[in-house]
Design a protein around this motif. Structure first.
Motif, mmCIF file in Angstrom:
data_model
loop_
_atom_site.group_PDB
_atom_site.id
_atom_site.type_symbol
_atom_site.label_atom_id
_atom_site.label_comp_id
_atom_site.label_asym_id
_atom_site.label_seq_id
_atom_site.Cartn_x
_atom_site.Cartn_y
_atom_site.Cartn_z
ATOM 1 N N LYS A 80 0.829 -1.208 0.000
ATOM 2 C CA LYS A 80 0.000 0.000 0.000
ATOM 3 C C LYS A 80 0.859 1.251 0.000
ATOM 4 C CE LYS A 80 -3.977 0.318 0.700
ATOM 5 N NZ LYS A 80 -5.112 0.554 -0.212
ATOM 6 N N ALA A 81 1.937 1.248 0.816
ATOM 7 C CA ALA A 81 2.823 2.411 0.887
ATOM 8 C C ALA A 81 3.527 2.626 -0.456
ATOM 9 C CB ALA A 81 3.841 2.213 1.999
ATOM 10 N N ALA A 82 3.996 1.557 -1.085
ATOM 11 C CA ALA A 82 4.653 1.692 -2.390
ATOM 12 C C ALA A 82 3.678 2.231 -3.427
ATOM 13 C CB ALA A 82 5.205 0.341 -2.827
ATOM 14 N N LYS A 83 2.445 1.784 -3.362
ATOM 15 C CA LYS A 83 1.449 2.277 -4.311
ATOM 16 C C LYS A 83 1.167 3.750 -4.095
ATOM 17 C CE LYS A 83 -3.100 1.057 -6.149
ATOM 18 N NZ LYS A 83 -4.255 0.145 -6.016
ATOM 19 N N ARG A 84 1.089 4.178 -2.829
ATOM 20 C CA ARG A 84 0.874 5.606 -2.549
ATOM 21 C C ARG A 84 2.045 6.449 -3.037
ATOM 22 N NH1 ARG A 84 -1.442 3.587 2.313
ATOM 23 N NH2 ARG A 84 0.560 3.869 3.386
ATOM 24 N N GLU A 85 3.271 5.920 -2.856
ATOM 25 C CA GLU A 85 4.448 6.649 -3.338
ATOM 26 C C GLU A 85 4.417 6.801 -4.854
ATOM 27 O OE1 GLU A 85 6.850 8.195 -1.798
ATOM 28 O OE2 GLU A 85 5.962 7.797 0.156
ATOM 29 N N GLN A 86 4.021 5.753 -5.551
ATOM 30 C CA GLN A 86 3.936 5.846 -7.002
ATOM 31 C C GLN A 86 2.874 6.846 -7.442
ATOM 32 O OE1 GLN A 86 3.276 1.909 -8.464
ATOM 33 N NE2 GLN A 86 5.368 1.195 -8.002
ATOM 34 N N GLU A 87 1.761 6.893 -6.663
ATOM 35 C CA GLU A 87 0.715 7.872 -7.016
ATOM 36 C C GLU A 87 1.142 9.304 -6.721
ATOM 37 O OE1 GLU A 87 -2.628 6.579 -4.810
ATOM 38 O OE2 GLU A 87 -3.102 4.896 -6.170
ATOM 39 N N LYS A 88 1.977 9.519 -5.704
ATOM 40 C CA LYS A 88 2.415 10.867 -5.337
ATOM 41 C C LYS A 88 3.542 11.367 -6.235
ATOM 42 C CE LYS A 88 1.201 10.542 -0.439
ATOM 43 N NZ LYS A 88 1.746 10.523 0.940
ATOM 44 N N LYS A 89 4.297 10.518 -6.875
ATOM 45 C CA LYS A 89 5.468 10.920 -7.650
ATOM 46 C C LYS A 89 5.122 11.834 -8.818
ATOM 47 C CE LYS A 89 9.708 8.910 -9.474
ATOM 48 N NZ LYS A 89 10.433 7.665 -9.791
ATOM 49 N N PRO A 90 4.123 11.568 -9.668
ATOM 50 C CA PRO A 90 3.777 12.518 -10.747
ATOM 51 C C PRO A 90 3.352 13.885 -10.220
ATOM 52 C CG PRO A 90 2.802 10.384 -11.166
ATOM 53 C CD PRO A 90 3.365 10.339 -9.789
ATOM 54 N N LYS A 91 2.659 13.923 -9.091
ATOM 55 C CA LYS A 91 2.247 15.203 -8.510
ATOM 56 C C LYS A 91 3.459 16.020 -8.089
ATOM 57 C CE LYS A 91 -2.179 13.425 -6.872
ATOM 58 N NZ LYS A 91 -3.041 13.205 -5.702
ATOM 59 N N LYS A 92 4.467 15.358 -7.507
ATOM 60 C CA LYS A 92 5.676 16.072 -7.105
ATOM 61 C C LYS A 92 6.400 16.651 -8.311
ATOM 62 C CE LYS A 92 6.535 13.412 -2.893
ATOM 63 N NZ LYS A 92 7.466 12.492 -2.210
ATOM 64 N N GLU A 93 6.445 15.891 -9.418
ATOM 65 C CA GLU A 93 7.111 16.383 -10.616
ATOM 66 C C GLU A 93 6.392 17.593 -11.190
ATOM 67 O OE1 GLU A 93 7.283 13.077 -13.197
ATOM 68 O OE2 GLU A 93 8.903 12.053 -12.089
ATOM 69 N N MET A 94 5.057 17.550 -11.108
ATOM 70 C CA MET A 94 4.288 18.698 -11.610
ATOM 71 C C MET A 94 4.470 19.907 -10.714
ATOM 72 S SD MET A 94 0.784 16.817 -12.814
ATOM 73 C CE MET A 94 0.024 18.390 -13.219
ATOM 74 N N ASN A 95 4.589 19.685 -9.425
ATOM 75 C CA ASN A 95 4.795 20.801 -8.497
ATOM 76 C C ASN A 95 6.192 21.374 -8.607
ATOM 77 O OD1 ASN A 95 2.189 20.507 -7.545
ATOM 78 N ND2 ASN A 95 2.802 19.067 -5.926
ATOM 79 N N GLN A 96 7.190 20.573 -9.006
ATOM 80 C CA GLN A 96 8.563 21.036 -9.105
ATOM 81 C C GLN A 96 8.857 21.711 -10.438
ATOM 82 O OE1 GLN A 96 10.995 17.651 -8.378
ATOM 83 N NE2 GLN A 96 10.536 17.574 -6.172
ATOM 84 N N ALA A 97 7.987 21.639 -11.477
ATOM 85 C CA ALA A 97 8.218 22.235 -12.797
ATOM 86 C C ALA A 97 8.324 23.748 -12.742
ATOM 87 C CB ALA A 97 7.130 21.794 -13.761
ATOM 88 N N PRO A 98 7.461 24.530 -12.102
ATOM 89 C CA PRO A 98 7.614 25.998 -12.041
ATOM 90 C C PRO A 98 8.872 26.423 -11.313
ATOM 91 C CG PRO A 98 5.389 25.346 -11.480
ATOM 92 C CD PRO A 98 6.220 24.104 -11.530
ATOM 93 N N LYS A 99 9.349 25.674 -10.341
ATOM 94 C CA LYS A 99 10.527 26.057 -9.587
ATOM 95 C C LYS A 99 11.768 26.068 -10.447
ATOM 96 C CE LYS A 99 8.742 24.263 -5.229
ATOM 97 N NZ LYS A 99 8.991 23.321 -4.121
ATOM 98 N N SER A 100 11.823 25.292 -11.503
ATOM 99 C CA SER A 100 13.014 25.244 -12.356
ATOM 100 C C SER A 100 13.232 26.574 -13.070
ATOM 101 C CB SER A 100 12.877 24.116 -13.369
ATOM 102 O OG SER A 100 11.735 24.344 -14.198
#
Length: 329
Positions: free
Chosen positions: A231-251
């Protein structure tokens, strides 16, 4: 046939005649033919009959024979069903070869007079204590056990024989009581041992149940941890695309620029590779038209003309002339 089977007179001795008579009497007695003839009131005398075994069935058919004399025979034992002759009141077994009495001898509850003189008895059965009606007993001339011989004493007159019966009965009752206590003690020991075995078995079963319960709990905990990890691994996989989208403006604000998507680069690289291929083909064709024998061909002549015109046009520019001069130097 009868003449062949009959013995010759010369070989027929008086002694063999006596043995034959005894055997004949025994067989007749076993058939019950002579027993009633020997019955005198309530007395049946089978002494001196050369008996090797007691005709119990025939005696059982004569309940009136309460007095039985089997003395001076060749009896080595009494059959077990002899103890069923409960109608006997007086029994004479003296001068036989009895080595022991039946275990159920005490069933002869009506027996009052018992003569066991001159046999080969060592002990008496424990059931002897049940002969409550016994008033007279003679055990002389037997290889009795020392303790039993001391209790029995002599039987030289009526008084001593009565005392023998009384003392032996008391002694056998004491032996019976001791054996009963020993039997009860053994039973108690066996019961205690059985209780211990049952308690040990119950403890073992309880321990096995506890072990199975513990193993089941451990297996359940292991499966729960695996489930939580998945369950934890699945949640991490679901959160990873959101983190990438949140980190795009910071670049754009000074952070490390994110590499362009490979999909955009693929088109640019394809166009660039195509241009380079075309330039290589043009250069190759130009070289072939100027160096090889193909320069005389009409197509190569046109190519060479275009190349010369272009080269002359480029030499009109100062920068290119400087480059060409530098290159030539």
């Amino acid at each position: 046939d009868e003449q062949l089977l009959s013995p010759s007179p010369a070989r027929w001795s008086p002694r063999s005649r006596d043995r034959s008579a005894g055997v004949t009497m025994t067989k007749a007695g076993s058939k019950g033919g002579n027993l009633r003839d020997k019955l005198d009131g309530n007395e049946l005398d089978l002494s001196l009959s050369d008996l090797n075994e007691v005709p119990v069935k025939e005696l059982a058919a004569l309940p009136k024979a309460t007095v039985l004399d089997l003395s001076c025979n060749k009896l080595t034992s009494l059959p077990a069903d002899f103890c069923g002759l409960t109608h006997l009141v007086k029994l004479d077994l003296s001068k036989n070869k009895l080595q022991q009495l039946p275990a159920d001898f005490g069933r002869l509850v009506n027996l009052q007079h018992l003569d066991l003189l001159n046999n080969r008895l060592v002990t008496l059965p424990v059931s002897f204590a049940q002969l409550k009606s016994l008033k007279w007993l003679d055990l002389k001339d037997n290889p009795l056990d020392p303790a039993l011989a001391k209790v029995a004493g002599d039987c030289l007159d009526e008084k001593q024989c009565k005392q023998c019966a009384n003392k032996v009965l008391q002694h056998m009752k004491a032996v019976q009581a001791d054996q009963e206590r020993e039997r009860q003690r053994r039973l108690e020991v066996e019961r205690e041992a059985e209780k211990k075995r049952e308690a040990k078995q119950r403890a073992k079963e309880a321990q096995e149940r506890e072990l199975r319960k513990r193993e089941k709990a451990e297996e359940k905990e292991r499966r729960r941890k695996e489930y939580d990890a998945l369950k934890a691994a699945k949640r991490e996989q679901e959160k990873k695309p959101k983190k990438e989208m949140n980190q795009a403006p910071k670049s754009k604000s000074g952070s490390r620029p994110r590499k362009p998507p490979p999909r955009r680069h693929s088109r640019s690289w394809a166009v660039l590779k195509l241009l380079l291929l075309l330039l290589l083909c043009a250069a190759g064709g130009l070289v072939a038209c100027r160096v090889t024998e193909l320069r005389r061909q009409p197509l190569c002549a046109s190519v060479n003309t275009i190349y010369d015109n272009a080269l002359r046009g480029l030499r009109g520019h100062d920068i290119l002339q400087w480059v060409l001069q530098t290159e030539s130097q």
